[in-house]
Design an enzyme around this catalytic site. Sequence first.
Site, short mmCIF file in Angstrom:
data_model
loop_
_atom_site.label_atom_id
_atom_site.label_comp_id
_atom_site.label_asym_id
_atom_site.label_seq_id
_atom_site.Cartn_x
_atom_site.Cartn_y
_atom_site.Cartn_z
CG HIS A 140 -2.09 0.86 1.11
ND1 HIS A 140 -1.97 2.20 0.60
CD2 HIS A 140 -3.31 0.66 1.08
CE1 HIS A 140 -3.34 2.44 0.59
NE2 HIS A 140 -4.24 1.71 1.00
CG HIS A 179 -5.96 -5.41 -12.95
ND1 HIS A 179 -7.19 -6.12 -13.23
CD2 HIS A 179 -5.96 -4.09 -13.00
CE1 HIS A 179 -8.18 -4.68 -13.36
NE2 HIS A 179 -7.17 -3.79 -13.27
#
Length: 516
Positions: free
Chosen positions: A323, A411
């Site tokens: 993150h 992705h």
Amino acid sequence: MQKFPTQSHSSSSSKMSEGFEPHLESQTSIMSKVAKGAYKHLINHMLTLLLIYVTVSISIQAVQQGQDYLSKHLLSLHDLSFIWYIISFLLVIITIFTIHFMNKSQPVYLLDFACFKPPAMYRVPHATAYEHGRIILASHQKGVEFLVKVFERAGLGAETSLPHPLHYIPPNPTLIGSREETELVIFSSMDSLFEQTGITPQDIDIVIVNCGLFNPTPSISSMVINKYKMRSDVKSYNLSGMGCSASLISIDLARNLLRVHPESNAIVISTEIITPNSYTGKVRSMLVPNILFRMGCAAILLTNKRSLRKHAKYSLSHVVRTHKGADDSSYGCITHKEDKDGKLGVALDKDLMVIAANSLKSNISRLGVLVLPVSEQAIFLFNFVGRKLFKMNMKPYIPDYTKAIEHFCVHAGGRAVIDKVQSSLKLTDEHVEASRMTLYRFGNTSSSSVWYEMGYIEAKGRMKKGNRVWQIGFGSGFKCNSVVWKCIRDVEVPKTGAWADSIHKFPVIVPDVVML
């Protein structure tokens, strides 16, 4: 054209050398391969070999001492020190094994998963997408030109789908339409999953739903529980705002819950409801998501029941989450906001790909320690030390992840995302085939895209026992998440599913530019 040596009686020595040169080269090549193989085997198994050596040495020493002690004290039954020695030794062994099994993580198995296949009525061919964009943005010609340029290079095929309210001109997003899309994609995926596995809704102990932008009340997880009349003690979680990497975050949450709830089944539902999120303004950075995002959903069934292991396809090996939200530029590179005219949409920053690359670098540096063979880690370490400490003029060494991973599910956020990951990890076109074909056939389905890719690999019959699968997701915040699965049995080609009736058409050649 290949040339062959001419025959000559006066050049027997040259013929001999010509005849032996390939043989010498092949010998050199074989010796090189043997040396490399021996090095990798030695490095990768060095710890095991060391433990075996230490264990054998200690065992031999213990046996010798025991024999000497027995020969001296066997007739002295009143001397109990030897007996206590044996008991103490056994207690130590039992304690070590007890601590090992208590600290050992409970395995998490993936029984099966199902992806939503949109009905043909929701299909958006290229001509339809172009016509709608031209009509809706009739007063903004530069916007039309920009959209056409992006769409021609986006890598999407002619069979991607949009929900019914977005087929109107102009789009008609409503709360009712959003709920209808939610029920269609989620309930279809759930029905398929229950049919594939034979598990009933009453067998589900944990429900986790992730959907980034659409968050109704009651929640989507409550919609699922109500539809399938699940037990009153089912544990439900609804994740929002987590972006396109939310499915892997949900897997991490499910893993942690299954660690503390033995003999449980968990279902993860990953989707992005796009009905209420169609941007109708004129800001270019907010128009791009209209081109890329399409309908999609995946339902994944996890369990920690050892009795179901024989029915499972995969076991969960690793989850690594990164993150970058502490950095302002990373935090603001994907933002849900209003433009100056009050039109709501998702804005993509021009530095998005740079931020994604930096996040990927941080993520794989942690994952590499977990999955890469020791030989690759050693080469990387030597390269790093040589460059940083000894200032040697050498290129940074990029570890070869294909030595640890057989299948990659990147992705399908767009062609640029797939290209960036492929170049960063030095992957071949075959390694990213599933990602490109998913983008082409279904578009960017947000968090569920990695499951369409995994479904593609299965439909191609490529998933074999022992294979490892790496799912890589990127999302707003900015986040990069990785999940590694290990296939625990040969996976048969599914007879149903999102790819079942079209897999024979793939892979297809996706042109760099599709002229509209």
